[in-house]
Design a protein around this motif. Structure first.
Motif, mmCIF file in Angstrom:
data_model
loop_
_atom_site.group_PDB
_atom_site.id
_atom_site.type_symbol
_atom_site.label_atom_id
_atom_site.label_comp_id
_atom_site.label_asym_id
_atom_site.label_seq_id
_atom_site.Cartn_x
_atom_site.Cartn_y
_atom_site.Cartn_z
ATOM 1 N N ASP A 48 -90.546 100.249 46.403
ATOM 2 C CA ASP A 48 -89.730 99.909 45.243
ATOM 3 C C ASP A 48 -88.486 99.198 45.752
ATOM 4 O O ASP A 48 -87.467 99.817 46.046
ATOM 5 C CB ASP A 48 -89.360 101.187 44.483
ATOM 6 C CG ASP A 48 -88.538 100.896 43.225
ATOM 7 O OD1 ASP A 48 -88.605 99.747 42.740
ATOM 8 O OD2 ASP A 48 -87.838 101.794 42.747
ATOM 9 N N GLY A 120 -87.246 114.361 34.435
ATOM 10 C CA GLY A 120 -87.407 112.992 33.961
ATOM 11 C C GLY A 120 -87.456 111.994 35.107
ATOM 12 O O GLY A 120 -88.245 111.038 35.085
ATOM 13 N N ALA A 121 -86.626 112.212 36.126
ATOM 14 C CA ALA A 121 -86.616 111.313 37.280
ATOM 15 C C ALA A 121 -87.903 111.444 38.081
ATOM 16 O O ALA A 121 -88.424 110.445 38.596
ATOM 17 C CB ALA A 121 -85.400 111.621 38.159
ATOM 18 N N LYS A 122 -88.421 112.659 38.192
ATOM 19 C CA LYS A 122 -89.704 112.842 38.882
ATOM 20 C C LYS A 122 -90.825 112.142 38.123
ATOM 21 O O LYS A 122 -91.692 111.498 38.733
ATOM 22 C CB LYS A 122 -90.032 114.331 39.029
ATOM 23 C CG LYS A 122 -89.311 115.029 40.157
ATOM 24 C CD LYS A 122 -89.907 116.386 40.477
ATOM 25 C CE LYS A 122 -89.696 117.382 39.362
ATOM 26 N NZ LYS A 122 -90.149 118.753 39.778
ATOM 27 N N ALA A 123 -90.812 112.254 36.817
ATOM 28 C CA ALA A 123 -91.844 111.593 36.012
ATOM 29 C C ALA A 123 -91.773 110.080 36.202
ATOM 30 O O ALA A 123 -92.808 109.409 36.328
ATOM 31 C CB ALA A 123 -91.677 111.966 34.540
ATOM 32 N N GLU A 124 -90.565 109.521 36.249
ATOM 33 C CA GLU A 124 -90.413 108.082 36.448
ATOM 34 C C GLU A 124 -90.925 107.674 37.824
ATOM 35 O O GLU A 124 -91.578 106.635 37.973
ATOM 36 C CB GLU A 124 -88.946 107.679 36.284
ATOM 37 C CG GLU A 124 -88.649 106.220 36.599
ATOM 38 C CD GLU A 124 -89.413 105.233 35.725
ATOM 39 O OE1 GLU A 124 -89.549 104.069 36.137
ATOM 40 O OE2 GLU A 124 -89.885 105.627 34.634
ATOM 41 N N LEU A 125 -90.637 108.479 38.846
ATOM 42 C CA LEU A 125 -91.130 108.184 40.185
ATOM 43 C C LEU A 125 -92.661 108.159 40.196
ATOM 44 O O LEU A 125 -93.285 107.252 40.770
ATOM 45 C CB LEU A 125 -90.597 109.223 41.174
ATOM 46 C CG LEU A 125 -90.891 109.007 42.664
ATOM 47 C CD1 LEU A 125 -89.775 109.619 43.517
ATOM 48 C CD2 LEU A 125 -92.229 109.607 43.075
ATOM 49 N N ARG A 127 -94.606 107.602 37.630
ATOM 50 C CA ARG A 127 -95.077 106.442 36.859
ATOM 51 C C ARG A 127 -95.086 105.194 37.731
ATOM 52 O O ARG A 127 -96.003 104.362 37.648
ATOM 53 C CB ARG A 127 -94.203 106.239 35.616
ATOM 54 C CG ARG A 127 -94.468 107.243 34.506
ATOM 55 C CD ARG A 127 -93.844 106.812 33.194
ATOM 56 N NE ARG A 127 -92.391 106.866 33.229
ATOM 57 C CZ ARG A 127 -91.667 107.922 32.868
ATOM 58 N NH1 ARG A 127 -92.265 109.029 32.455
ATOM 59 N NH2 ARG A 127 -90.344 107.876 32.907
ATOM 60 N N ARG A 128 -94.068 105.047 38.565
ATOM 61 C CA ARG A 128 -94.017 103.892 39.465
ATOM 62 C C ARG A 128 -95.148 103.951 40.490
ATOM 63 O O ARG A 128 -95.755 102.926 40.815
ATOM 64 C CB ARG A 128 -92.660 103.823 40.161
ATOM 65 C CG ARG A 128 -91.520 103.423 39.235
ATOM 66 C CD ARG A 128 -90.184 103.417 39.960
ATOM 67 N NE ARG A 128 -89.101 103.003 39.075
ATOM 68 C CZ ARG A 128 -88.718 101.756 38.888
ATOM 69 N NH1 ARG A 128 -89.340 100.775 39.538
ATOM 70 N NH2 ARG A 128 -87.736 101.462 38.077
ATOM 71 N N ALA A 143 -94.958 112.528 31.539
ATOM 72 C CA ALA A 143 -93.686 112.892 30.930
ATOM 73 C C ALA A 143 -93.529 114.409 31.008
ATOM 74 O O ALA A 143 -94.521 115.143 30.979
ATOM 75 C CB ALA A 143 -93.623 112.420 29.484
ATOM 76 N N ARG A 160 -86.997 109.725 47.520
ATOM 77 C CA ARG A 160 -86.664 108.315 47.648
ATOM 78 C C ARG A 160 -86.185 108.072 49.077
ATOM 79 O O ARG A 160 -85.234 108.723 49.538
ATOM 80 C CB ARG A 160 -85.563 107.923 46.655
ATOM 81 C CG ARG A 160 -85.975 108.027 45.199
ATOM 82 C CD ARG A 160 -84.827 107.590 44.282
ATOM 83 N NE ARG A 160 -84.422 106.215 44.551
ATOM 84 C CZ ARG A 160 -84.989 105.135 43.992
ATOM 85 N NH1 ARG A 160 -85.972 105.288 43.116
ATOM 86 N NH2 ARG A 160 -84.560 103.934 44.292
#
Length: 215
Positions: A48, A120-125, A127-128, A143, A160
């Motif tokens: 990323d 929420g941040a884990k879910a976004e990670l 998703r990426r 989610a 990260r």
């Protein structure tokens, strides 16, 4: 990682292209407690920008070490093969005097690690990561409040890895004569075991860019 001048990446684009070409599995190395060996974790990763994204199970022993020291190394290695001694003997050298070696490509990232625990941040990670590994989107929404991933998020932690240095090595005998490197690539294709074909492809690619290596 020791890098001879002729094994070095020709430019940043070389290792970046190699990573993007499906090399998305590596080894995370974390400093262990004093007096103990480093903790080493094999895992997939996603790029990323200048950051690598990974996630690990919450019980993984690497977490305690990362919290104590966020300086980590992530290494990706592939396109490797053992090269028998006779293949490397010069034209005026007995074949039994040839010295064997290993061919391989490796990219080593020095990173500063940041733990991702907020749901929420884990879910976004994730998703990426899924956008890379399952780009067709053939999975349920990721989610915190949706199943099945919502109930599974507490069992993992995200990571990260902000890259601070990159060292890349393409070890394919580039200091040897062009004819010898071409012959070795043909032998690899003929032998055709394990990663011989991809190793030969890397050697030919480097040969075509470099020709005769010059300091």
């Amino acid at each position: 990682m020791f890098i001879q001048p002729w094994d070095a990446a020709l430019d940043d684009a070389e290792w970046q292209t190699w990573i993007a070409d499906g090399h998305d599995f590596g080894i995370l190395s974390v400093n262990g407690p004093p007096g103990q060996a480093p903790i080493v974790v094999p895992t997939h990763f996603t790029v990323d920008g200048s950051t690598l994204l990974i996630h690990l199970a919450r019980p993984n022993p690497a977490w305690k070490a990362i919290e104590a020291d966020s300086n980590v190394t992530f290494t990706v290695t592939s396109d490797y093969a053992f090269i028998p001694g006779p293949w490397r003997a010069g034209t005026d050298t007995p074949s039994t005097h040839g010295v064997p070696t290993s061919y391989y490509a490796a990219v080593q990232f020095t990173c500063r690690a940041t733990v991702v625990d907020e749901p929420g941040a884990k879910a976004e990670l994730l998703r990426r990561q899924m956008a890379h590994f399952q780009p067709d989107g053939d999975h349920a929404p990721i989610a915190p409040d949706q199943q099945p991933y919502g109930r599974m998020l507490p069992g993992i932690r995200g990571l990260r890895l902000d890259v601070t240095e990159v060292r890349a090595k393409f070890k394919y005998d580039d200091h040897k004569p062009v004819e010898q490197r071409t012959d070795t690539a043909l032998r690899l294709v003929e032998r055709d075991t394990a990663l011989d074909a991809s190793t030969a492809a890397q050697q030919i690619r480097r040969r075509n860019r470099l020709g005769t290596w010059k300091p």
